[in-house]
Scaffold this motif. Structure first.
Motif, PDB file in Angstrom:
ATOM      1  N   CYS A   1       0.782  -1.205  -0.084  1.00 18.63           N
ATOM      2  CA  CYS A   1      -0.031   0.089   0.095  1.00 18.63           C
ATOM      3  C   CYS A   1       0.829   1.348   0.141  1.00 18.63           C
ATOM      4  O   CYS A   1       2.005   1.389   0.723  1.00 18.63           O
ATOM      5  N   SER A   2       0.752   2.263  -1.013  1.00 20.81           N
ATOM      6  CA  SER A   2       1.658   3.407  -1.051  1.00 20.81           C
ATOM      7  C   SER A   2       0.719   4.345  -1.813  1.00 20.81           C
ATOM      8  O   SER A   2      -0.455   4.297  -2.023  1.00 20.81           O
ATOM      9  N   ARG A   3       1.203   5.822  -1.733  1.00 18.62           N
ATOM     10  CA  ARG A   3       0.562   6.828  -2.167  1.00 18.62           C
ATOM     11  C   ARG A   3       1.729   8.160  -2.270  1.00 18.62           C
ATOM     12  O   ARG A   3       2.824   8.102  -1.698  1.00 18.62           O
ATOM     13  N   ASP A   4       1.422   8.780  -3.040  1.00 19.40           N
ATOM     14  CA  ASP A   4       1.974   9.886  -3.359  1.00 19.40           C
ATOM     15  C   ASP A   4       1.695  10.957  -2.090  1.00 19.40           C
ATOM     16  O   ASP A   4       0.448  11.019  -1.795  1.00 19.40           O
ATOM     17  N   VAL A   5       2.646  11.995  -2.068  1.00 18.18           N
ATOM     18  CA  VAL A   5       2.159  12.915  -1.090  1.00 18.18           C
ATOM     19  C   VAL A   5       2.472  14.386  -1.429  1.00 18.18           C
ATOM     20  O   VAL A   5       3.375  14.566  -2.062  1.00 18.18           O
ATOM     21  N   ASN A   6       1.149  15.070  -1.334  1.00 19.27           N
ATOM     22  CA  ASN A   6       1.211  16.228  -1.685  1.00 19.27           C
ATOM     23  C   ASN A   6       0.099  17.102  -0.919  1.00 19.27           C
ATOM     24  O   ASN A   6      -0.629  16.514  -0.285  1.00 19.27           O
ATOM     25  N   ALA A   7       0.223  18.489  -0.727  1.00 15.73           N
ATOM     26  CA  ALA A   7      -0.512  19.389   0.217  1.00 15.73           C
ATOM     27  C   ALA A   7      -1.846  19.427  -0.073  1.00 15.73           C
ATOM     28  O   ALA A   7      -2.828  19.428   0.836  1.00 15.73           O
ATOM     29  N   ALA A   8      -2.313  19.297  -1.432  1.00 11.73           N
ATOM     30  CA  ALA A   8      -3.821  19.227  -1.852  1.00 11.73           C
ATOM     31  C   ALA A   8      -4.418  18.205  -1.395  1.00 11.73           C
ATOM     32  O   ALA A   8      -5.762  18.206  -0.980  1.00 11.73           O
ATOM     33  N   THR A   9      -3.924  16.894  -1.447  1.00  9.26           N
ATOM     34  CA  THR A   9      -4.540  15.478  -1.210  1.00  9.26           C
ATOM     35  C   THR A   9      -4.231  14.913   0.020  1.00  9.26           C
ATOM     36  O   THR A   9      -4.295  13.683   0.292  1.00  9.26           O
ATOM     37  N   LEU A  10      -3.714  15.548   1.027  1.00  9.72           N
ATOM     38  CA  LEU A  10      -2.852  15.100   2.109  1.00  9.72           C
ATOM     39  C   LEU A  10      -4.162  14.709   3.158  1.00  9.72           C
ATOM     40  O   LEU A  10      -3.815  13.585   3.708  1.00  9.72           O
ATOM     41  N   ALA A  11      -5.062  15.002   2.963  1.00 14.70           N
ATOM     42  CA  ALA A  11      -6.079  14.554   4.049  1.00 14.70           C
ATOM     43  C   ALA A  11      -7.032  13.382   3.548  1.00 14.70           C
ATOM     44  O   ALA A  11      -7.820  12.859   4.385  1.00 14.70           O
ATOM     45  N   LEU A  12      -6.951  12.879   2.537  1.00 11.91           N
ATOM     46  CA  LEU A  12      -7.540  12.132   1.874  1.00 11.91           C
ATOM     47  C   LEU A  12      -6.807  10.664   2.068  1.00 11.91           C
ATOM     48  O   LEU A  12      -5.690  10.446   2.212  1.00 11.91           O
ATOM     49  N   TYR A  13      -7.764   9.603   2.246  1.00  7.97           N
ATOM     50  CA  TYR A  13      -7.149   8.135   2.106  1.00  7.97           C
ATOM     51  C   TYR A  13      -6.746   7.766   0.781  1.00  7.97           C
ATOM     52  O   TYR A  13      -7.551   7.946  -0.144  1.00  7.97           O
ATOM     53  N   GLN A  14      -5.715   7.226   0.459  1.00  8.96           N
ATOM     54  CA  GLN A  14      -5.208   6.865  -0.851  1.00  8.96           C
ATOM     55  C   GLN A  14      -4.608   5.556  -0.739  1.00  8.96           C
ATOM     56  O   GLN A  14      -3.472   5.298  -0.131  1.00  8.96           O
ATOM     57  N   ASP A  15      -5.170   4.235  -1.358  1.00  5.85           N
ATOM     58  CA  ASP A  15      -4.705   3.103  -1.477  1.00  5.85           C
ATOM     59  C   ASP A  15      -4.546   2.563   0.145  1.00  5.85           C
ATOM     60  O   ASP A  15      -3.436   2.028   0.623  1.00  5.85           O
TER      61      ASP A  15
ATOM     62  N   VAL B   1      -1.937  10.091   5.871  1.00  7.33           N
ATOM     63  CA  VAL B   1      -0.771  10.750   6.311  1.00  7.33           C
ATOM     64  C   VAL B   1      -1.423  12.126   7.285  1.00  7.33           C
ATOM     65  O   VAL B   1      -2.480  12.630   6.921  1.00  7.33           O
ATOM     66  N   ASN B   2      -0.719  12.110   8.479  1.00 10.91           N
ATOM     67  CA  ASN B   2      -1.147  12.975   9.461  1.00 10.91           C
ATOM     68  C   ASN B   2      -0.135  13.856   9.879  1.00 10.91           C
ATOM     69  O   ASN B   2       1.131  13.430  10.327  1.00 10.91           O
ATOM     70  N   MET B   3      -0.423  15.090   9.960  1.00 10.02           N
ATOM     71  CA  MET B   3       0.483  16.183  10.508  1.00 10.02           C
ATOM     72  C   MET B   3      -0.040  17.059  11.483  1.00 10.02           C
ATOM     73  O   MET B   3      -1.457  17.546  11.305  1.00 10.02           O
ATOM     74  N   GLU B   4       0.892  17.448  12.686  1.00 12.65           N
ATOM     75  CA  GLU B   4       0.159  18.292  13.559  1.00 12.65           C
ATOM     76  C   GLU B   4      -0.200  19.651  13.109  1.00 12.65           C
ATOM     77  O   GLU B   4      -0.996  20.358  13.541  1.00 12.65           O
ATOM     78  N   PHE B   5       0.637  20.156  12.087  1.00  9.77           N
ATOM     79  CA  PHE B   5       0.354  21.619  11.587  1.00  9.77           C
ATOM     80  C   PHE B   5       0.364  21.199  10.177  1.00  9.77           C
ATOM     81  O   PHE B   5       0.761  20.317   9.381  1.00  9.77           O
ATOM     82  N   PRO B   6      -0.452  22.383   9.422  1.00  3.61           N
ATOM     83  CA  PRO B   6      -0.588  22.240   8.013  1.00  3.61           C
ATOM     84  C   PRO B   6       0.785  22.174   7.229  1.00  3.61           C
ATOM     85  O   PRO B   6       1.724  22.928   7.447  1.00  3.61           O
ATOM     86  N   PRO B   7       0.938  21.253   6.280  1.00  4.97           N
ATOM     87  CA  PRO B   7       2.220  21.040   5.437  1.00  4.97           C
ATOM     88  C   PRO B   7       2.560  22.470   4.676  1.00  4.97           C
ATOM     89  O   PRO B   7       1.730  22.968   4.389  1.00  4.97           O
ATOM     90  N   CYS B   8       3.820  22.424   4.565  1.00  2.84           N
ATOM     91  CA  CYS B   8       4.461  23.392   3.409  1.00  2.84           C
ATOM     92  C   CYS B   8       4.772  22.859   2.176  1.00  2.84           C
ATOM     93  O   CYS B   8       5.314  21.868   2.066  1.00  2.84           O
ATOM     94  N   SER B   9       4.314  23.357   1.032  1.00  2.00           N
ATOM     95  CA  SER B   9       4.619  22.861  -0.307  1.00  2.00           C
ATOM     96  C   SER B   9       5.501  23.857  -0.888  1.00  2.00           C
ATOM     97  O   SER B   9       5.410  25.261  -0.602  1.00  2.00           O
TER      98      SER B   9
END
Length: 393
Positions: A246-260, A264-272
């Motif tokens: 199970c794997s997924r690409d990581v980007n700020a736009a779809t970070l909150a979604l479950y993929q495969d 991915v969970n982060m305490e603060f909003p990610p920086c792109s």
């Protein structure tokens, strides 16, 4: 009525045999079941046998059978009389069938069922029935049928392997003092046809890193005499295959979604980074995933530490990292894990020491030793491995 219209059916009580302990100390198991002869009229059966034997090779399959067992025969009916370990039931007009019960003792030192591209070890039950023909000078009628039966093995209840396997997974390693990877799981045991929950943590140790992709893998390694001729010892890692991923690409736009099945969970909003993929690793990043373990024997084999074919597994936490100069690194943190059969605890025969008057004597005279084969099978407790593969961005 011709005998060809009758039908023989073999129905074992279970489609598998479970042995507890290593081949050196496992006790015998018993295979039991029923044999049904469907016929419109009762048949006079002269002989009926059930054989437990290695499965025959298939002409369409290039793999060869390397099981060491010849065969074990149980005589259910001989000269028209039931055998000592069998039971014959009267003909049932309602179901138009005759039934026999049988049981066969199986030694505890046989090899487990396993399949590989080059060889396999598999077993089957074969029933063979003979009856006299209606016509006196005609030859005996013969019916036969076969069903596959798997041989599985579990560690003994007091073994060191089971103690290690029941431990949780929490391994961590640093990569070039830039990031730290941690793999977390509730157990070192995975069961077939079930999801396996696993988590990972990416912790930054240096600024300027970007995370592109995360995922988890379950890899399988099969070793045997047939493998050494076509692979060198230095290429053992290339013989491994991925049985679950199970794997997924990581980007700020779809970070909150479950993929495969990966989140991915982060305490603060990610920086792109503008015009660049991935997110900046400026805080602890937690990844959770679910590996769907496939069915046994088709896509995954159980762990085997002793025998002509040996099987092992490892859990891999894989991430793709871009360093400060723009080079991509695929970093993989691996740790040993075990694929074991899922057997109900009710079938495990544990000793009842409270019923024995010699408990103190046995405890005083018993001395635990760990042989080399068991020591090899608990190598999963060794430090984790980091694999690195770098590519140009």
């Amino acid at each position: 009525m011709l005998f060809s219209k009758a039908k023989l059916q073999l129905i074992p009580d279970s489609d598998h045999i479970v042995l507890h302990g290593t081949p050196r100390d496992a006790r015998c198991a018993v295979v039991s079941g029923r044999i049904l002869l469907a016929s419109k009229v009762p048949r006079a059966v002269n002989s009926l046998t059930v054989r437990f034997r290695p499965k025959q090779e298939d002409l369409l399959n290039p793999a060869m059978s390397i099981a060491c067992l010849s065969e074990i025969t149980c005589t259910v009916v001989k000269d028209g009389r039931p055998g000592p370990t069998s039971q014959e039931l009267a003909y049932n007009p309602a179901t138009m069938s005759q039934e026999w019960r049988f049981s066969i003792g199986i030694p505890g030192n046989i090899s487990e069922t396993v399949f590989s591209p080059s060889a396999f070890i598999a077993y089957e039950l074969v029933a063979e029935l003979r009856t006299a023909s209606v016509v006196r000078w005609a030859p005996f009628g013969k019916l036969s049928c076969a069903v596959p039966i798997a041989v599985k093995r579990l560690p003994a209840a007091d073994s060191a392997l089971l103690a290690v396997a029941n431990e949780s997974v929490c391994v961590a390693a640093k990569w070039r003092d830039r990031i730290e990877l941690t793999t977390i799981a509730g157990s070192r045991v995975v069961h077939d046809s079930r999801p396996f929950q696993v988590s990972g943590v990416v912790r930054p140790l240096l600024k300027g890193m970007r995370l592109l992709r995360v995922g988890f893998e379950l890899r399988e390694f099969i070793d045997g005499p047939f493998e050494s001729s076509s692979h060198s010892s230095s290429s053992s890692s290339s013989r491994g295959s991925t049985v679950a991923r199970c794997s997924r690409d990581v980007n700020a736009a779809t970070l909150a979604l479950y993929q495969d099945s990966v989140h991915v969970n982060m305490e603060f909003p990610p920086c792109s980074v503008q015009r660049r993929s991935g997110i900046v690793v400026d805080q602890e990043i937690q990844i959770s995933g679910s590996l769907q373990i496939p069915k046994p024997y088709d896509d995954i084999q159980y762990d085997i530490s002793i025998g002509p074919i040996r099987v092992s597994h490892e859990l891999v936490f894989a991430v793709s990292i871009v360093d400060e100069v723009g080079q991509v690194h695929n970093v993989r943190l691996s740790s040993g894990i075990y694929a074991l059969p899922c057997v109900s605890s009710a079938t495990i025969d544990l000793p009842r020491y409270e019923n024995s008057s010699k408990d103190t004597l046995l405890a005083a005279g018993q001395r635990w030793t760990l042989d080399s084969s068991t020591a090899e099978s608990i190598d999963a407790s060794s430090p984790p491995h980091l694999w690195i593969r770098s590519t140009a961005a």
